[in-house]
Scaffold this motif. Structure first.
Motif, PDB file in Angstrom:
ATOM      1  N   ALA A   9     -12.257  22.468 -16.986  1.00 25.68           N
ATOM      2  CA  ALA A   9     -12.138  23.769 -17.638  1.00 25.68           C
ATOM      3  C   ALA A   9     -13.334  24.663 -17.298  1.00 25.68           C
ATOM      4  CB  ALA A   9     -12.054  23.586 -19.151  1.00 25.68           C
ATOM      5  N   PRO A  10     -13.055  25.949 -17.010  1.00 22.91           N
ATOM      6  CA  PRO A  10     -14.151  26.901 -16.776  1.00 22.91           C
ATOM      7  C   PRO A  10     -14.738  27.387 -18.104  1.00 22.91           C
ATOM      8  CG  PRO A  10     -12.064  28.013 -16.547  1.00 22.91           C
ATOM      9  CD  PRO A  10     -11.733  26.571 -16.827  1.00 22.91           C
ATOM     10  N   VAL A  11     -16.010  27.716 -18.098  1.00 23.56           N
ATOM     11  CA  VAL A  11     -16.690  28.246 -19.281  1.00 23.56           C
ATOM     12  C   VAL A  11     -17.493  29.469 -18.838  1.00 23.56           C
ATOM     13  CG1 VAL A  11     -18.337  27.804 -21.137  1.00 23.56           C
ATOM     14  CG2 VAL A  11     -16.832  25.966 -20.343  1.00 23.56           C
ATOM     15  N   ARG A  12     -17.519  30.493 -19.693  1.00 27.28           N
ATOM     16  CA  ARG A  12     -18.277  31.702 -19.380  1.00 27.28           C
ATOM     17  C   ARG A  12     -19.230  32.003 -20.535  1.00 27.28           C
ATOM     18  NH1 ARG A  12     -15.987  37.296 -16.885  1.00 27.28           N
ATOM     19  NH2 ARG A  12     -16.184  35.968 -15.044  1.00 27.28           N
ATOM     20  N   LEU A  13     -20.427  32.438 -20.165  1.00 24.48           N
ATOM     21  CA  LEU A  13     -21.405  32.881 -21.155  1.00 24.48           C
ATOM     22  C   LEU A  13     -22.235  33.999 -20.534  1.00 24.48           C
ATOM     23  CD1 LEU A  13     -24.508  31.666 -20.428  1.00 24.48           C
ATOM     24  CD2 LEU A  13     -23.355  29.542 -21.006  1.00 24.48           C
ATOM     25  N   VAL A  40     -22.628  34.240 -16.585  1.00 25.13           N
ATOM     26  CA  VAL A  40     -22.647  32.882 -16.025  1.00 25.13           C
ATOM     27  C   VAL A  40     -21.265  32.268 -16.163  1.00 25.13           C
ATOM     28  CG1 VAL A  40     -23.640  30.571 -16.177  1.00 25.13           C
ATOM     29  CG2 VAL A  40     -25.064  32.578 -16.669  1.00 25.13           C
ATOM     30  N   ASP A  41     -20.718  31.826 -15.038  1.00 25.52           N
ATOM     31  CA  ASP A  41     -19.497  31.026 -15.043  1.00 25.52           C
ATOM     32  C   ASP A  41     -19.892  29.608 -14.638  1.00 25.52           C
ATOM     33  OD1 ASP A  41     -17.193  32.943 -15.511  1.00 25.52           O
ATOM     34  OD2 ASP A  41     -18.234  33.945 -13.854  1.00 25.52           O
ATOM     35  N   PHE A  42     -19.504  28.615 -15.443  1.00 24.69           N
ATOM     36  CA  PHE A  42     -19.909  27.259 -15.099  1.00 24.69           C
ATOM     37  C   PHE A  42     -18.803  26.269 -15.442  1.00 24.69           C
ATOM     38  CE2 PHE A  42     -21.316  27.332 -19.546  1.00 24.69           C
ATOM     39  CZ  PHE A  42     -20.971  26.066 -20.004  1.00 24.69           C
ATOM     40  N   CYS A  43     -18.973  25.056 -14.907  1.00 21.83           N
ATOM     41  CA  CYS A  43     -18.056  23.952 -15.192  1.00 21.83           C
ATOM     42  C   CYS A  43     -18.886  22.705 -15.429  1.00 21.83           C
ATOM     43  CB  CYS A  43     -17.082  23.741 -14.029  1.00 21.83           C
ATOM     44  SG  CYS A  43     -15.851  22.448 -14.339  1.00 21.83           S
ATOM     45  N   GLN A  44     -18.511  21.982 -16.462  1.00 24.46           N
ATOM     46  CA  GLN A  44     -19.213  20.759 -16.849  1.00 24.46           C
ATOM     47  C   GLN A  44     -18.268  19.580 -16.651  1.00 24.46           C
ATOM     48  OE1 GLN A  44     -19.857  20.556 -21.027  1.00 24.46           O
ATOM     49  NE2 GLN A  44     -21.291  18.822 -20.949  1.00 24.46           N
ATOM     50  N   ALA A  45     -18.695  18.581 -15.879  1.00 24.04           N
ATOM     51  CA  ALA A  45     -17.852  17.416 -15.601  1.00 24.04           C
ATOM     52  C   ALA A  45     -18.629  16.151 -15.942  1.00 24.04           C
ATOM     53  CB  ALA A  45     -17.415  17.400 -14.147  1.00 24.04           C
ATOM     54  N   GLY A  46     -18.552  15.735 -17.211  1.00 27.84           N
ATOM     55  CA  GLY A  46     -19.216  14.514 -17.654  1.00 27.84           C
ATOM     56  C   GLY A  46     -20.714  14.631 -17.801  1.00 27.84           C
ATOM     57  N   HIS A  47     -21.276  15.766 -17.447  1.00 30.57           N
ATOM     58  CA  HIS A  47     -22.720  15.986 -17.482  1.00 30.57           C
ATOM     59  C   HIS A  47     -23.154  16.415 -18.886  1.00 30.57           C
ATOM     60  CE1 HIS A  47     -25.953  16.039 -14.554  1.00 30.57           C
ATOM     61  NE2 HIS A  47     -26.477  17.109 -15.124  1.00 30.57           N
ATOM     62  N   PRO A  48     -24.437  16.234 -19.244  1.00 33.16           N
ATOM     63  CA  PRO A  48     -24.922  16.765 -20.523  1.00 33.16           C
ATOM     64  C   PRO A  48     -24.641  18.265 -20.629  1.00 33.16           C
ATOM     65  CG  PRO A  48     -26.538  15.275 -19.594  1.00 33.16           C
ATOM     66  CD  PRO A  48     -25.475  15.454 -18.547  1.00 33.16           C
ATOM     67  N   HIS A  49     -24.488  18.729 -21.843  1.00 38.04           N
ATOM     68  CA  HIS A  49     -24.149  20.132 -22.060  1.00 38.04           C
ATOM     69  C   HIS A  49     -25.229  21.065 -21.500  1.00 38.04           C
ATOM     70  CE1 HIS A  49     -20.679  19.365 -24.619  1.00 38.04           C
ATOM     71  NE2 HIS A  49     -21.390  18.440 -25.259  1.00 38.04           N
TER      72      HIS A  49
END
Length: 426
Positions: A341-345, A303-312
């Motif tokens: 910032a990109p995040v991967r899990l 999973v590649d995701f990006c969070q912009a002010g949203h809940p984790h």
């Protein structure tokens, strides 16, 4: 006697040119004759009744606004007549003056209790009678003005209710249109499945969840929360939904056209930057929104995701353990050229990813305080045996129990991906 003395009441609280009408009620013909002559000199149109029962008949057949009634009469007395006139909803307001020789306070209190407006002591003094009638006409005029204003208020309220009814119809149609933005609430991709939950706090709201097939092996998943509530926020969600629709890939902000009918899936952080540029340069509004946007690989569970002010984003592992991921980030549309910032899990078979709005974590409890991340994690742990729409329904039930209400103060939405993994041997 001058004209002013003979007709001082003409036009006071009545139609132009009309003589004010008064009813005399007395069982004594002589008393009625003397009183009627005096009132006619004052300019009144005088009607007479020899008993209370006859007076009621007159009041029901003609509009009477002033009544002079004797207190003691055979049959129904003056105070009782006053009560009957005042309590009859079919009769117009009438100013009621009791004629009496009684002067005891208990008697006066009884008359007032039955609705009398004024008293005159027999024998009646002409100047006092004129003054009391003038006062009565002023009260009648004020009552007439008040009734007219109440009529206008009632008419205005009726018109407003009609307008509110039309607005309600429009909002219901808008609700149907917004619900249509989430065309599918569930889809099974074989190696994983997507489930969506969207409940607006009003007819329409500012939350949006969805998914799309990004490529043969990838699914795009998003959760959006537009600032504010109501129609303006709902309109913004409709516009944003159009930018994440694979039915028109050229309009999909998450895809980049390469050649012919081929498109490249953009990294989530680049997609969020595109949205921010769109809000800064194209969409002119004071609104902004938060978003959690993910691309899930259906084969590997990456999973590649990006969070912009949203809940984790939340990951619940197959053993029930719950993890929060992401770095927060700025909402979209607040600052030009903001960086994301990109995040991967990685999801393992049996794991699930949830992108939820703050309508869940910030839901107020019945005893005070908010659910917060810890409360949400507890709910997920308690419901770990459920999957798909059943899990989302269970979370709603738990949220209703926590808040004590079925209509939440904020929109509640979740986009969930559950990774099953490839079947053994495939």
């Amino acid at each position: 006697m001058t004209r002013h003395e003979t007709t001082p009441f003409l036009g006071a609280g009545t139609d132009a040119g009309a003589r004010p009408r008064i009813l005399i009620v007395d069982d004594s013909p002589a008393q009625r004759m003397l009183m009627a002559a005096q009132l006619r000199r004052f300019g009144f149109d005088v009607l007479e009744a020899d008993c209370a029962e006859r007076a009621l008949e007159v009041c029901r057949s003609q509009e009477i606004r002033l009544i002079l009634s004797d207190w003691v009469m055979p049959g129904m007395c003056g105070p009782e007549l006053c009560h009957r006139v005042k309590s009859d909803p079919d009769l117009s307001y009438a100013y009621f003056i009791l004629l009496t020789s009684k002067s005891e306070r208990a008697d006066i209190a009884h008359g007032l209790d039955r609705g009398a407006d004024d008293f005159l002591t027999k024998p009646v003094n002409g100047d006092e009678l004129r003054a009391r009638l003038k006062a009565g006409m002023r009260v009648i005029a004020m009552q007439h003005e008040l009734s007219e204003k109440n009529r206008l208020i009632g008419q205005t309220l009726s018109e407003l209710q009609g307008l509110y009814g039309k607005i309600e119809e429009d909002l219901l149609e808008a609700q149907k249109l917004q619900e249509a933005l989430v065309r599918e609430r569930f889809r099974d991709f074989g190696t994983g499945q997507v489930s969506l939950l969207l409940r607006s706090s009003g007819h329409v709201g500012g939350d949006l969840v969805g998914f799309f097939r990004a490529s043969a092996s990838q699914v795009g998943l998003y959760s959006i929360d537009v600032s504010g509530h109501g129609i303006s926020s709902a309109l913004m969600t409709a516009r944003l939904a159009g930018h994440l629709n694979t039915a028109s890939p050229r309009q999909n902000i998450a895809l980049s056209h390469t050649a012919g009918d081929f498109y490249r899936v953009l990294p989530p952080d680049e997609v969020v930057r595109r949205f921010n540029e769109l809000m800064s340069t194209v969409i002119s509004t004071d609104l902004y929104f938060t978003i959690a946007y993910a691309i899930v690989d259906l084969d590997s569970g990456m999973v590649d995701f990006c969070q912009a002010g949203h809940p984790h984003p939340v990951v619940q592992r197959v053993d029930g353990a719950v993890e929060l991921h992401g770095q927060g980030g700025l909402p979209v549309g607040l600052i030009e050229e903001a960086d994301y910032a990109p995040v991967r899990l990685k999801l393992c078979p049996g794991d699930r990813l949830l992108l939820a709005s703050d309508g869940i974590t910030e839901c107020p409890g019945r005893s005070g305080g908010q659910l917060e991340d810890a409360g949400f994690q507890d709910m997920l742990a308690a419901r770990k045996a459920l999957a798909g729409p059943a899990l989302l329904d269970g979370l709603v039930t738990d949220l209703e129990s926590f808040s004590g209400v079925s209509e939440f103060p904020d929109d509640v939405s979740v986009a969930m991906f559950e990774f099953r993994g490839a079947e053994p041997g495939r």
